[in-house]
Design a protein around this motif. Structure first.
Motif, PDB file in Angstrom:
ATOM      1  N   CYS A  26      78.242   9.280  49.876  1.00 52.36           N
ATOM      2  CA  CYS A  26      77.210   9.234  48.852  1.00 52.36           C
ATOM      3  C   CYS A  26      77.881   9.305  47.486  1.00 52.36           C
ATOM      4  O   CYS A  26      78.698  10.202  47.228  1.00 52.36           O
ATOM      5  N   CYS A  69      76.690  10.157  44.819  1.00 49.93           N
ATOM      6  CA  CYS A  69      76.070  11.177  43.979  1.00 49.93           C
ATOM      7  C   CYS A  69      76.566  12.563  44.375  1.00 49.93           C
ATOM      8  O   CYS A  69      77.072  13.298  43.547  1.00 49.93           O
ATOM      9  N   CYS A  70      76.455  12.894  45.683  1.00 49.89           N
ATOM     10  CA  CYS A  70      76.820  14.250  46.138  1.00 49.89           C
ATOM     11  C   CYS A  70      78.152  14.293  46.899  1.00 49.89           C
ATOM     12  O   CYS A  70      78.695  15.364  47.123  1.00 49.89           O
ATOM     13  N   TYR A 124      74.271   5.642  48.541  1.00 50.73           N
ATOM     14  CA  TYR A 124      73.695   6.979  48.394  1.00 50.73           C
ATOM     15  C   TYR A 124      73.076   7.496  49.693  1.00 50.73           C
ATOM     16  O   TYR A 124      72.632   6.721  50.526  1.00 50.73           O
ATOM     17  N   CYS A 129      69.708  12.057  47.873  1.00 54.98           N
ATOM     18  CA  CYS A 129      70.047  11.872  46.457  1.00 54.98           C
ATOM     19  C   CYS A 129      69.311  10.694  45.832  1.00 54.98           C
ATOM     20  O   CYS A 129      69.115  10.659  44.624  1.00 54.98           O
ATOM     21  N   TYR A 130      68.936   9.727  46.663  1.00 54.29           N
ATOM     22  CA  TYR A 130      68.269   8.529  46.155  1.00 54.29           C
ATOM     23  C   TYR A 130      67.043   8.275  47.023  1.00 54.29           C
ATOM     24  O   TYR A 130      67.154   7.891  48.178  1.00 54.29           O
ATOM     25  N   TYR A 190      66.884   8.346  41.543  1.00 55.52           N
ATOM     26  CA  TYR A 190      67.890   9.384  41.722  1.00 55.52           C
ATOM     27  C   TYR A 190      67.211  10.740  41.605  1.00 55.52           C
ATOM     28  O   TYR A 190      66.407  10.957  40.706  1.00 55.52           O
ATOM     29  N   GLN A 191      67.520  11.632  42.518  1.00 54.63           N
ATOM     30  CA  GLN A 191      66.885  12.942  42.527  1.00 54.63           C
ATOM     31  C   GLN A 191      67.569  13.931  41.584  1.00 54.63           C
ATOM     32  O   GLN A 191      66.970  14.920  41.189  1.00 54.63           O
ATOM     33  N   TYR A 192      68.795  13.656  41.221  1.00 59.86           N
ATOM     34  CA  TYR A 192      69.561  14.536  40.334  1.00 59.86           C
ATOM     35  C   TYR A 192      69.899  13.746  39.085  1.00 59.86           C
ATOM     36  O   TYR A 192      70.647  12.786  39.133  1.00 59.86           O
ATOM     37  N   MET A 216      73.164  18.486  39.887  1.00 56.68           N
ATOM     38  CA  MET A 216      73.824  18.273  41.172  1.00 56.68           C
ATOM     39  C   MET A 216      74.677  19.482  41.528  1.00 56.68           C
ATOM     40  O   MET A 216      74.642  19.955  42.656  1.00 56.68           O
TER      41      MET A 216
END
Length: 151
Positions: free
Chosen positions: A70, A72-73, A95, A99-100, A105-107, A113
């Protein structure tokens, strides 16, 4: 697993004959046979269609040639059921599904994050929060979502 084996497995799992599978994909039965014997590989558009219709990522169809994480994380995307999807139901292999979500995007910030990940990883790794945070602060900015962005 090779693409040939994966395609055959998808077809069998869905209890489809080569003819039925070929009709769904708008190709000939002979094309399916050649894919399953490894003589040829579906083109990108056909891989996309298989991905959409049978809920499998293109990376999986190609035998998982790259390890997905991912962007993002940093979580490994080890199975298709954790990979995010776009609103049109196409996989977004960059992602995870946490996170998506639904095209968003959740963050929104790196700080958000970090605030989410640090407590989880402290428990998982049995390390001090400051150690985990320092590790994440050096790793996360290398990911696509956070590259060149401020915390």
């Amino acid at each position: 697993m090779e693409t040939a084996e994966i395609i055959k497995e998808i077809r069998n799992k869905n209890q489809l004959s080569q003819g039925d599978f070929s009709e769904i994909l708008c190709v000939t039965r002979q094309a399916v046979s050649r894919w399953e014997t490894g003589k040829t590989t579906p083109n990108y558009e056909t891989l996309k269609t298989i991905s959409e219709k049978f809920n499998v990522t293109i990376n999986t169809l190609l035998g998982s040639p790259k390890s997905l994480i991912c962007q993002c994380c940093g979580m490994y995307l080890q199975s298709d059921d954790v990979v995010s999807k776009e609103l049109d139901n196409h996989f977004n292999e960059d992602y995870c599904k946490w996170c998506y979500v639904d095209g968003e995007y959740q963050y929104k910030t790196l700080e958000e994050m970090l605030d989410f990940l640090v407590p989880l990883l402290v428990e998982e790794r049995q390390q001090a929060p400051e150690v985990v945070r320092q590790q994440l602060e050096s790793f996360l900015p290398t990911l696509k979502q956070w590259k060149n962005k401020e915390a």
